[in-house]
Motif scaffolding. Structure first.
Motif, short mmCIF file in Angstrom:
data_model
loop_
_atom_site.label_atom_id
_atom_site.label_comp_id
_atom_site.label_asym_id
_atom_site.label_seq_id
_atom_site.Cartn_x
_atom_site.Cartn_y
_atom_site.Cartn_z
N ALA A 5 59.92 18.09 -2.41
CA ALA A 5 59.88 16.66 -2.75
C ALA A 5 59.94 15.78 -1.50
O ALA A 5 59.23 14.78 -1.40
N GLU A 6 60.80 16.18 -0.56
CA GLU A 6 60.92 15.37 0.65
C GLU A 6 59.66 15.47 1.51
O GLU A 6 59.18 14.47 2.05
N ALA A 7 59.11 16.69 1.59
CA ALA A 7 57.86 16.88 2.33
C ALA A 7 56.73 16.06 1.69
O ALA A 7 55.85 15.53 2.39
N ARG B 82 48.93 23.87 -7.74
CA ARG B 82 48.16 22.84 -7.02
C ARG B 82 48.34 21.48 -7.70
O ARG B 82 48.42 20.45 -7.04
N GLU B 83 48.40 21.49 -9.02
CA GLU B 83 48.56 20.25 -9.76
C GLU B 83 49.97 19.68 -9.56
O GLU B 83 50.15 18.46 -9.51
N GLU B 84 50.95 20.59 -9.44
CA GLU B 84 52.32 20.12 -9.16
C GLU B 84 52.36 19.38 -7.83
O GLU B 84 53.02 18.35 -7.68
N ILE B 85 51.63 19.93 -6.86
CA ILE B 85 51.63 19.30 -5.53
C ILE B 85 50.92 17.95 -5.59
O ILE B 85 51.42 16.96 -5.05
N ALA B 86 49.77 17.91 -6.26
CA ALA B 86 49.05 16.63 -6.39
C ALA B 86 49.94 15.60 -7.07
O ALA B 86 49.99 14.43 -6.66
N LEU B 87 50.67 16.03 -8.10
CA LEU B 87 51.56 15.10 -8.82
C LEU B 87 52.71 14.64 -7.92
O LEU B 87 53.06 13.46 -7.89
N LEU B 88 53.30 15.60 -7.18
CA LEU B 88 54.40 15.23 -6.28
C LEU B 88 53.94 14.25 -5.21
O LEU B 88 54.64 13.28 -4.88
N LEU B 89 52.74 14.50 -4.66
CA LEU B 89 52.22 13.63 -3.60
C LEU B 89 51.98 12.22 -4.13
O LEU B 89 52.42 11.24 -3.53
N CYS B 90 51.27 12.12 -5.26
CA CYS B 90 50.99 10.79 -5.83
C CYS B 90 52.29 10.13 -6.30
O CYS B 90 52.49 8.93 -6.12
N GLY B 91 53.17 10.94 -6.89
CA GLY B 91 54.45 10.41 -7.36
C GLY B 91 55.27 9.84 -6.21
O GLY B 91 55.89 8.78 -6.33
N ALA B 92 55.22 10.55 -5.06
CA ALA B 92 56.01 10.12 -3.91
C ALA B 92 55.48 8.82 -3.32
O ALA B 92 56.18 8.16 -2.55
N ALA B 93 54.23 8.45 -3.67
CA ALA B 93 53.71 7.15 -3.23
C ALA B 93 54.23 6.02 -4.11
O ALA B 93 54.07 4.84 -3.78
N MET B 94 54.82 6.37 -5.23
CA MET B 94 55.31 5.37 -6.19
C MET B 94 56.84 5.31 -6.22
O MET B 94 57.43 4.28 -6.52
N GLY B 95 57.49 6.46 -5.93
CA GLY B 95 58.95 6.51 -6.00
C GLY B 95 59.47 7.81 -5.43
O GLY B 95 58.74 8.55 -4.78
#
Ligand SMILES: O=C(O)CCC(=O)C(=O)O
Ligand SMILES: [Fe+2]
Length: 318
Positions: free
Chosen positions: A34-36, A92-105
Motif C-alpha cells: 500500500a505504501e509503495a 494485476r488488478e489488485e495493483i491497478a486498484l491500489l495504484l489508482c486508489g492511492a491517488a485518491m486516498g
C-alpha cells in the motif's frame, strides 16, 4: 457523478506501471504494497490524476473511471474471498486498484475483515447467498454506509469490476440528492441512533460491546450539505422520533437513488460520507464466470486511523 474514460495510450501507461511495480519486487502482500502504491501513484497518467484530484477536492459523490486495464488472461472467478486469497487470483488488478486508489486516498483494512486483507474480493460464495455481506447474491444488499459503526470507516469505497456478466447493478443514493422533510432532517441530526458492526466482521472489533455504542447522529458535519451514516440492517433508533425519521430516510433513500452497472474495467469511488450503496440480487453460477469485484477502503488521511487506534498500522485492530 463524475466519469472519465481512459484512452488506449493511458491504459498502456497503467499496464506498464503495473509491470514496473511487479518487477520492482515489492512484497506482493497488498498490505505491504500500500505504501509503495502511494509512492508510485504520481506516475499514473496526468489526466487521471487531475480527474481524481478534482473529484477529491470537489467532494464528488460518485466517481467512475472506465477502461482500467484488466489482464487478458484473467483467472476464473474464485468461489469466495478465501479461494481468491489462496490463489492470488487477480493480482494485476489488485495493483491497478491500489495504484489508482492511492491517488485518491490512503488504503487501509480491518483485522476483522477478510483476515486483514487490504484488497478484498467481492464474489458470490456458496452458502452465503442470503447473507448480509458482499459475498451474498440471491438477496438484495440494502443501502448502507460501509462499516457504519466505526469512526475510522472509509472516506471512499473503491470497487474495480473484473466481471459482471449479468449486468448486476450496484445501487447508490447520495445525501446530496435526497429531499428529506425538515422534521426528518432535524431528527437525523440528533444523537438518537446506535450503529453496529455488520456480519462481514468476524472477530470482535472495538465498539462491539453494547456499552461501547454511544448514541450517534445520522446526519453530521456541514449543516447546509451534511454527511450521512446509515445502514438499516445494523443500526437502531433510541426513541420514537428517531425511529420514524429512520424509516422515512430509508424510504426516501431507496426511492431517490439509482444504480450503476459496473462493467469490466470500471472503477468506482463511492464517497462513504455522502453515498449509501448496496447491490441488486442475482443468481450465482459458481462456474468461474461469476461477477467479481476487487475492493479497497480509502481514508483521506491514514493518520485518522493511527490516532484513533493508537497503533501505526493500516489495519483497524480487532
Ligand atoms: O457488489 C457490489 O456492487 C457492492 C457490494 C458492497 O456493498 C461492497 O463491496 O461494499
Ligand atoms: Fe458495501
Amino acid at each position: 457523478m463524475r466519469r472519465l474514460q481512459l484512452t488506449d495510450a493511458e491504459q498502456t501507461e497503467i499496464v506498464e506501471l503495473v509491470d514496473r511495480f511487479l518487477d520492482a519486487g515489492h512484497d506482493w502482500e497488498p498490505l505491504n504494497a500500500a505504501e509503495a502504491a502511494t509512492l508510485a501513484a504520481p506516475r499514473l497518467p496526468l489526466r487521471l490524476r487531475e480527474f481524481l484530484a478534482g473529484a477529491r477536492s470537489g467532494e464528488s459523490d460518485i466517481t467512475v473511471v472506465s477502461g482500467v486495464p484488466l489482464d487478458p488472461e484473467l483467472a476464473a472467478t474464485p468461489t469466495g474471498w478465501e479461494a481468491a486469497a489462496k490463489s492470488g487470483a487477480g493480482r494485476r488488478e489488485e495493483i491497478a486498484l491500489l495504484l489508482c486508489g492511492a491517488a485518491m486516498g490512503d488504503p487501509f483494512g480491518w483485522e476483522s475483515q477478510q483476515e486483514g486483507r487490504i484488497v478484498h474480493d467481492i464474489c458470490p460464495a456458496p452458502g452465503m447467498e442470503s447473507s448480509l455481506t458482499s459475498a451474498s447474491s440471491e438477496k438484495t444488499l440494502s443501502l448502507h454506509t460501509e462499516d457504519v459503526f466505526h469512526p475510522c470507516r472509509a472516506d471512499y469505497v473503491a470497487l474495480l469490476c473484473l466481471r459482471n456478466p449479468d449486468g448486476v447493478g450496484t445501487t447508490m443514493a447520495s445525501v446530496d440528492a435526497v429531499e428529506l422533510p425538515p422534521e426528518v432532517r432535524v431528527a437525523l441530526a440528533e444523537p438518537g441512533f446506535r450503529f453496529f458492526p455488520d456480519d462481514s466482521h468476524s472477530a470482535p472489533v472495538p465498539g462491539e460491546e453494547p456499552s461501547e455504542h454511544p448514541n450517534e447522529k445520522v446526519l453530521f458535519g456541514p449543516e447546509q450539505a451534511p454527511y450521512l451514516r446509515f445502514d438499516v440492517d445494523f443500526m437502531t433508533a433510541t426513541g420514537p422520533e428517531a425511529a420514524a425519521a429512520m424509516d422515512a430516510a430509508d424510504e426516501l433513500l431507496r426511492t431517490s437513488g439509482g444504480r450503476v452497472v459496473l462493467r469490466p474495467g470500471d472503477l468506482v469511488f463511492i464517497d462513504n460520507y455522502k453515498v449509501v450503496h448496496g447491490r441488486d440480487p442475482f443468481t450465482p453460477r459458481y462456474d468461474g464466470a461469476d461477477r467479481w469485484l476487487k475492493r479497497v477502503n480509502l481514508l483521506r488521511d491514514v493518520r485518522r486511523l493511527y490516532a484513533e487506534s493508537r497503533v501505526r498500522s493500516r489495519l483497524v485492530p480487532a
